[in-house]
Design a protein around this motif. Structure first.
Motif, mmCIF file in Angstrom:
data_model
loop_
_atom_site.group_PDB
_atom_site.id
_atom_site.type_symbol
_atom_site.label_atom_id
_atom_site.label_comp_id
_atom_site.label_asym_id
_atom_site.label_seq_id
_atom_site.Cartn_x
_atom_site.Cartn_y
_atom_site.Cartn_z
ATOM 1 N N TYR B 87 10.659 -36.155 37.384
ATOM 2 C CA TYR B 87 10.573 -36.570 36.178
ATOM 3 C C TYR B 87 9.848 -38.213 35.971
ATOM 4 C CZ TYR B 87 14.507 -32.862 35.096
ATOM 5 O OH TYR B 87 15.226 -32.302 35.115
ATOM 6 N N TYR B 88 9.243 -37.491 34.562
ATOM 7 C CA TYR B 88 8.262 -39.304 34.593
ATOM 8 C C TYR B 88 8.915 -39.251 33.141
ATOM 9 C CZ TYR B 88 6.080 -37.899 39.201
ATOM 10 O OH TYR B 88 4.968 -36.932 40.845
ATOM 11 N N CYS B 89 8.529 -40.923 32.880
ATOM 12 C CA CYS B 89 8.454 -41.367 31.985
ATOM 13 C C CYS B 89 6.860 -41.880 31.235
ATOM 14 C CB CYS B 89 8.985 -42.464 31.381
ATOM 15 S SG CYS B 89 8.858 -43.965 32.935
ATOM 16 N N ALA B 90 6.460 -42.158 30.120
ATOM 17 C CA ALA B 90 5.263 -41.986 29.961
ATOM 18 C C ALA B 90 5.062 -43.086 28.549
ATOM 19 C CB ALA B 90 4.181 -41.432 29.932
ATOM 20 N N ALA B 91 4.403 -44.019 28.566
ATOM 21 C CA ALA B 91 4.131 -44.924 26.894
ATOM 22 C C ALA B 91 2.343 -45.796 27.086
ATOM 23 C CB ALA B 91 4.933 -46.166 27.207
ATOM 24 N N PHE B 99 -2.759 -45.368 28.473
ATOM 25 C CA PHE B 99 -1.514 -44.671 29.278
ATOM 26 C C PHE B 99 -0.740 -45.035 30.434
ATOM 27 C CE2 PHE B 99 1.667 -41.728 27.536
ATOM 28 C CZ PHE B 99 1.700 -41.555 25.730
ATOM 29 N N VAL B 100 0.443 -45.018 30.632
ATOM 30 C CA VAL B 100 1.047 -45.233 31.778
ATOM 31 C C VAL B 100 2.071 -44.226 32.017
ATOM 32 C CG1 VAL B 100 0.221 -47.809 32.073
ATOM 33 C CG2 VAL B 100 2.291 -47.445 30.506
ATOM 34 N N PHE B 101 2.469 -44.586 32.703
ATOM 35 C CA PHE B 101 3.361 -43.305 33.792
ATOM 36 C C PHE B 101 4.313 -43.824 34.533
ATOM 37 C CE2 PHE B 101 2.268 -39.113 31.894
ATOM 38 C CZ PHE B 101 1.367 -38.964 32.167
ATOM 39 N N GLY B 102 5.466 -43.536 34.371
ATOM 40 C CA GLY B 102 6.391 -44.137 35.452
ATOM 41 C C GLY B 102 6.326 -43.644 36.834
ATOM 42 N N THR B 103 6.777 -44.315 37.636
ATOM 43 C CA THR B 103 6.975 -43.888 39.285
ATOM 44 C C THR B 103 7.259 -42.528 39.538
ATOM 45 O OG1 THR B 103 8.951 -44.791 39.446
ATOM 46 C CG2 THR B 103 7.045 -46.297 40.100
ATOM 47 N N GLY B 104 7.522 -42.139 38.979
ATOM 48 C CA GLY B 104 8.313 -40.537 38.773
ATOM 49 C C GLY B 104 10.240 -40.659 39.614
ATOM 50 N N THR B 105 11.045 -40.062 39.636
ATOM 51 C CA THR B 105 12.220 -40.172 39.822
ATOM 52 C C THR B 105 12.504 -38.062 40.313
ATOM 53 O OG1 THR B 105 13.683 -40.942 38.562
ATOM 54 C CG2 THR B 105 15.187 -39.901 39.375
ATOM 55 N N LYS B 106 12.948 -37.944 41.387
ATOM 56 C CA LYS B 106 13.194 -36.102 41.871
ATOM 57 C C LYS B 106 14.610 -36.479 41.558
ATOM 58 C CE LYS B 106 11.732 -34.775 45.517
ATOM 59 N NZ LYS B 106 10.763 -33.560 44.806
ATOM 60 N N VAL B 107 15.427 -35.287 41.211
ATOM 61 C CA VAL B 107 16.779 -34.687 40.545
ATOM 62 C C VAL B 107 16.863 -34.014 41.639
ATOM 63 C CG1 VAL B 107 18.484 -33.840 38.917
ATOM 64 C CG2 VAL B 107 16.458 -36.400 38.148
ATOM 65 N N THR B 108 17.869 -33.550 42.283
ATOM 66 C CA THR B 108 18.323 -32.673 42.754
ATOM 67 C C THR B 108 19.809 -32.695 42.795
ATOM 68 O OG1 THR B 108 19.339 -34.459 44.568
ATOM 69 C CG2 THR B 108 16.494 -33.003 45.068
ATOM 70 N N GLY B 109 20.195 -31.338 43.088
ATOM 71 C CA GLY B 109 21.863 -30.543 42.903
ATOM 72 C C GLY B 109 22.283 -31.434 44.235
ATOM 73 N N LEU B 110 23.596 -31.843 44.106
ATOM 74 C CA LEU B 110 24.089 -31.637 45.492
ATOM 75 C C LEU B 110 25.228 -30.618 45.543
ATOM 76 C CD1 LEU B 110 26.165 -35.138 44.556
ATOM 77 C CD2 LEU B 110 24.383 -34.826 45.979
#
Lengths: 124, 110
Positions: B87-91, B99-110
């Protein structure tokens, strides 16, 4: 429904240039802002630049100033991104994306619909 | 070099609520709209949220976005297996004029 079709994967030599195309269907280019974003293997998203027809202005990321050129052919609704003086670090998937359909059109609203990406490999 | 900072990872059990933060500055999040993108492996990013909290047609309402000052967040209510992605945010950034993007987040299920 807008669709973006990009040119195929290419392998280019260091120092050369590459030109990636993005054909729009379902809308005309004059209605859309167009952005180019790249993603190196295993890395995050990186904005390269974009064109806003409403502002009639092309914006480039400082990192790519002087090496990237974004153009459009409104007669064929095709956008182009050309990157010159390629080096190995430019190996990436290059995406075109639009604003003006899912998200508002002005460039500062960003990208709503993305193309499938074009793989560019820089190798001797 | 990303201007927007996100946690590198987030996780949750199925059905749990997961929240991802995005920290910026007055020149980007503080003065412009934030978008959120989800990227499944080997595919192009897809917009989940635009203009801070708006969902495009077809995006489930379990995805929600908010912004306060120079930070934004994405919440996933009722985590599902298909939500495992990056998942990435941007603004837009007024100082960089780009435009700049966020560093990114990896979402995983437990």
């Amino acid at each position: 429904q807008v669709q973006l079709v990009q040119s195929g994967a290419v392998v280019v030599k260091p120092g050369a240039s590459v030109k990636v195309s993005c054909k729009i269907s379902g809308y005309t280019l004059t209605e859309l802002s167009i952005h180019w974003v790249r993603q190196a293997p295993g890395k995050g998203l990186e904005w390269m630049g974009g064109f806003d027809p409403g502002y009639d202005e092309t914006f480039y990321a400082q990192k790519f100033q002087g090496r990237v050129t974004i153009t459009e052919d409104t007669s064929t609704d095709t956008a182009y991104m050309e990157l010159s003086r390629l080096r190995s670090e430019d190996t990436a998937v290059y995406y075109c994306a639009t604003g003006g359909v899912v998200v508002p059109a002005p460039h500062f609203y960003g990208m709503g619909v993305w193309g499938p990406g074009t793989t560019v490999a820089v190798s001797s | 070099q990303s201007v927007l900072t996100q946690p590198p990872s987030a996780s949750g059990t199925p059905g749990q609520r997961v929240t991802i933060s995005c920290s910026g500055s007055s020149s980007n999040i503080g003065s412009n709209a934030v978008n959120w993108y989800r990227q499944l492996p080997g595919t192009a990013p897809k917009v989940l949220i635009y203009s801070n909290s708006q969902r495009p047609s077809g995006v489930p309402d379990r995805f929600s976005g908010s912004k306060s000052g120079t930070s934004a967040s994405l919440a996933i209510s009722g985590l599902q297996s298909e939500d495992e992605a990056d998942y990435y945010c941007a603004a837009w950034d007024d100082s960089l004029n780009g435009f700049v993007f966020g560093t990114g987040t990896k979402v995983t299920g437990l």
